[in-house]
Design an enzyme around this catalytic site. Structure first.
Site, PDB file in Angstrom:
ATOM      1  N   ASP A  67       0.268 -29.557  21.598  1.00  0.00           N
ATOM      2  CA  ASP A  67       0.132 -29.369  19.899  1.00  0.00           C
ATOM      3  C   ASP A  67       0.128 -27.749  19.741  1.00  0.00           C
ATOM      4  O   ASP A  67      -0.394 -27.062  20.233  1.00  0.00           O
ATOM      5  CB  ASP A  67      -1.200 -29.722  19.384  1.00  0.00           C
ATOM      6  CG  ASP A  67      -1.368 -31.331  19.785  1.00  0.00           C
ATOM      7  OD1 ASP A  67      -0.105 -32.093  19.584  1.00  0.00           O
ATOM      8  OD2 ASP A  67      -2.393 -31.836  19.896  1.00  0.00           O
ATOM      9  N   LYS A  95      -0.109 -22.266  12.396  1.00  0.00           N
ATOM     10  CA  LYS A  95      -0.596 -21.536  11.584  1.00  0.00           C
ATOM     11  C   LYS A  95      -1.409 -20.423  12.295  1.00  0.00           C
ATOM     12  O   LYS A  95      -2.438 -20.904  12.867  1.00  0.00           O
ATOM     13  CB  LYS A  95      -1.342 -22.164  10.478  1.00  0.00           C
ATOM     14  CG  LYS A  95      -0.361 -23.194   9.655  1.00  0.00           C
ATOM     15  CD  LYS A  95      -1.104 -23.627   8.424  1.00  0.00           C
ATOM     16  CE  LYS A  95       0.101 -24.382   7.768  1.00  0.00           C
ATOM     17  NZ  LYS A  95      -0.577 -25.016   6.459  1.00  0.00           N
ATOM     18  N   GLU A 112      -1.354 -33.096  34.663  1.00  0.00           N
ATOM     19  CA  GLU A 112      -0.474 -33.094  33.566  1.00  0.00           C
ATOM     20  C   GLU A 112      -1.636 -32.991  32.374  1.00  0.00           C
ATOM     21  O   GLU A 112      -2.303 -34.163  32.211  1.00  0.00           O
ATOM     22  CB  GLU A 112       0.534 -34.013  33.426  1.00  0.00           C
ATOM     23  CG  GLU A 112       1.574 -33.878  32.279  1.00  0.00           C
ATOM     24  CD  GLU A 112       2.792 -34.619  32.060  1.00  0.00           C
ATOM     25  OE1 GLU A 112       3.417 -34.857  33.072  1.00  0.00           O
ATOM     26  OE2 GLU A 112       2.941 -34.717  31.037  1.00  0.00           O
ATOM     27  N   ASP A 125       8.908 -26.023  22.470  1.00  0.00           N
ATOM     28  CA  ASP A 125      10.120 -25.754  21.341  1.00  0.00           C
ATOM     29  C   ASP A 125       9.650 -24.907  20.407  1.00  0.00           C
ATOM     30  O   ASP A 125      10.449 -24.702  19.342  1.00  0.00           O
ATOM     31  CB  ASP A 125      10.368 -27.259  20.967  1.00  0.00           C
ATOM     32  CG  ASP A 125       9.680 -28.067  20.247  1.00  0.00           C
ATOM     33  OD1 ASP A 125       8.746 -28.512  20.978  1.00  0.00           O
ATOM     34  OD2 ASP A 125       9.433 -28.092  19.189  1.00  0.00           O
ATOM     35  N   GLU A 167      -5.466 -36.953  28.742  1.00  0.00           N
ATOM     36  CA  GLU A 167      -4.947 -37.351  27.360  1.00  0.00           C
ATOM     37  C   GLU A 167      -6.156 -38.180  26.592  1.00  0.00           C
ATOM     38  O   GLU A 167      -6.506 -39.258  26.774  1.00  0.00           O
ATOM     39  CB  GLU A 167      -3.527 -38.232  27.496  1.00  0.00           C
ATOM     40  CG  GLU A 167      -3.146 -38.679  26.205  1.00  0.00           C
ATOM     41  CD  GLU A 167      -2.704 -37.552  25.353  1.00  0.00           C
ATOM     42  OE1 GLU A 167      -3.463 -37.396  24.221  1.00  0.00           O
ATOM     43  OE2 GLU A 167      -1.827 -36.789  25.472  1.00  0.00           O
ATOM     44  N   ASP A 170     -10.641 -34.178  26.788  1.00  0.00           N
ATOM     45  CA  ASP A 170     -10.144 -32.803  26.929  1.00  0.00           C
ATOM     46  C   ASP A 170      -9.836 -32.400  28.332  1.00  0.00           C
ATOM     47  O   ASP A 170     -11.189 -32.200  29.082  1.00  0.00           O
ATOM     48  CB  ASP A 170     -11.142 -32.046  26.268  1.00  0.00           C
ATOM     49  CG  ASP A 170     -11.099 -30.623  26.158  1.00  0.00           C
ATOM     50  OD1 ASP A 170      -9.988 -30.075  26.540  1.00  0.00           O
ATOM     51  OD2 ASP A 170     -12.001 -29.893  25.504  1.00  0.00           O
TER      52      ASP A 170
HETATM   53  C1  SAM Z   1       2.580 -32.623  21.013  1.00  0.00           C
HETATM   54  S1  SAM Z   1       1.764 -33.980  21.958  1.00  0.00           S
HETATM   55  C2  SAM Z   1       2.701 -33.846  23.291  1.00  0.00           C
HETATM   56  C3  SAM Z   1       2.719 -35.214  24.033  1.00  0.00           C
HETATM   57  C4  SAM Z   1       3.746 -35.236  25.465  1.00  0.00           C
HETATM   58  N1  SAM Z   1       3.385 -34.158  26.251  1.00  0.00           N
HETATM   59  C5  SAM Z   1       5.152 -35.009  25.070  1.00  0.00           C
HETATM   60  O1  SAM Z   1       5.779 -33.979  25.256  1.00  0.00           O
HETATM   61  O2  SAM Z   1       5.697 -35.931  24.501  1.00  0.00           O
HETATM   62  C6  SAM Z   1       0.505 -33.139  22.453  1.00  0.00           C
HETATM   63  C7  SAM Z   1      -0.444 -33.945  23.461  1.00  0.00           C
HETATM   64  O3  SAM Z   1      -1.835 -33.374  23.743  1.00  0.00           O
HETATM   65  C8  SAM Z   1      -2.659 -33.969  23.700  1.00  0.00           C
HETATM   66  N2  SAM Z   1      -4.168 -33.143  23.720  1.00  0.00           N
HETATM   67  C9  SAM Z   1      -4.452 -31.919  22.743  1.00  0.00           C
HETATM   68  N3  SAM Z   1      -5.481 -31.430  23.078  1.00  0.00           N
HETATM   69  C10 SAM Z   1      -5.606 -31.779  24.337  1.00  0.00           C
HETATM   70  C11 SAM Z   1      -6.575 -31.545  25.302  1.00  0.00           C
HETATM   71  N4  SAM Z   1      -7.684 -30.549  25.154  1.00  0.00           N
HETATM   72  N5  SAM Z   1      -6.619 -32.121  26.416  1.00  0.00           N
HETATM   73  C12 SAM Z   1      -5.919 -33.214  26.918  1.00  0.00           C
HETATM   74  N6  SAM Z   1      -4.885 -33.436  26.072  1.00  0.00           N
HETATM   75  C13 SAM Z   1      -4.597 -33.004  24.894  1.00  0.00           C
HETATM   76  C14 SAM Z   1      -2.523 -34.556  22.634  1.00  0.00           C
HETATM   77  O4  SAM Z   1      -3.636 -35.632  22.526  1.00  0.00           O
HETATM   78  C15 SAM Z   1      -1.323 -35.208  22.214  1.00  0.00           C
HETATM   79  O5  SAM Z   1      -0.933 -36.304  22.688  1.00  0.00           O
END
Ligand code: SAM
Length: 247
Positions: free
Chosen positions: A152, A156, A78, A188, A103, A130
């Site tokens: 994320d 934009k 995940e 979403d 994460e 990452d």
């Molecule tokens: C918008 S949050 C969503 C968190 C969770 N999946 C949820 O639905 O509540 C996106 C998450 O992806 C992580 N993230 C962003 N880029 C990532 C990457 N390259 N590898 C792993 N995680 C990443 C961020 O740190 C953040 O916690």
């Protein structure tokens, strides 16, 4: 491991502009640290995380199943598990499957460590960085499923290149997934759903599993809603649930 010196705040801020307090490290764009960790959380990061954390500075084992203390038959990943709601629920529901959670956000990592410790969960390993680096490390065909839930969105146009789904990451996922393995994507943000669909449809080796609208408008059975999913619902946005099979 973590860069915890950033002057930043929680990643669920509505400010996704990214120009302030957003940092690029490899292909990760985001915040690594939010509010200050409580003493026990800091202790878990210092002492429990090193036991559960994957080291990718050497070669991967021939089979990822050997990474787990408990006997597991399959391994799933995940990406960006956030608070870990979905990852924990899946790990508890499937004790014979090993789960890797990637994460970079230290507060999310602390949260999941507390649950792993409290419930003595043996089928989760963690990667505090990452996910694209992890994807490059795992053996070809080693993952049964990859979940990317509310990534994320980078709405934009000038930030689209920061989205996790890119041709390069799609091809890395194609390499990492076993035949008939699945990539599951939830967002979403309509623009990101269309973006992901377009990338996966043009990628060799993936088949979109939808047959009718409900296949992508409704969560799959036993789906565990995440914090970001609940936030979207509160704000009146409906998520899409996309499933792709590795051919
Ligand atoms: C918008 S949050 C969503 C968190 C969770 N999946 C949820 O639905 O509540 C996106 C998450 O992806 C992580 N993230 C962003 N880029 C990532 C990457 N390259 N590898 C792993 N995680 C990443 C961020 O740190 C953040 O916690």
């Amino acid at each position: 491991m973590f860069n915890i010196d950033h002057p930043d705040s929680a990643p669920d801020s509505d400010d996704r502009d990214g120009d302030v307090a957003m940092h690029r490290q490899g292909s990760f764009f985001g915040r690594r640290k939010g509010h200050k960790l409580r003493a026990h959380q800091a202790d878990l990061i210092e002492h429990l995380l090193p036991h559960l954390s994957l080291r990718i500075d050497g070669p991967a084992p021939d089979s990822l199943t050997t990474l787990f203390d408990s006997a597991v038959e399959l391994v799933r990943l995940e990406i960006g598990f956030g608070g870990g709601e979905h990852l924990l629920a899946e790990a508890l529901a499937h004790p014979n499957t090993g789960f890797i959670g990637a994460e970079p956000y230290v507060n999310g990592m602390a949260k999941i460590l507390a649950r792993i410790e409290a419930e003595n969960i043996g089928n989760i390993r963690l990667f505090a960085g990452d996910a694209s680096e992890l994807l490059a490390w795992v053996p070809a065909g080693s993952l049964a499923r990859i979940d990317l839930i509310h990534p994320d969105p980078w709405p934009k146009r000038r930030h689209w290149k920061r989205r996790f789904v890119q041709d390069a990451t799609v091809s890395a996922m194609a390499r990492a997934l076993a035949p008939h393995g699945e990539f599951r994507f939830v967002s979403d943000i309509d623009g990101y759903n269309a973006w992901t669909l377009a990338h996966l449809l043009r990628a060799p080796g993936f088949d979109w599993l939808a047959e009718r609208a409900d296949d992508w408008r409704k969560p799959w059975p036993n789906y565990t809603m995440t914090r970001y999913g609940r936030k979207a619902e509160r704000e009146g946005r409906r998520a899409n649930y996309l499933r792709f099979e590795r051919l």
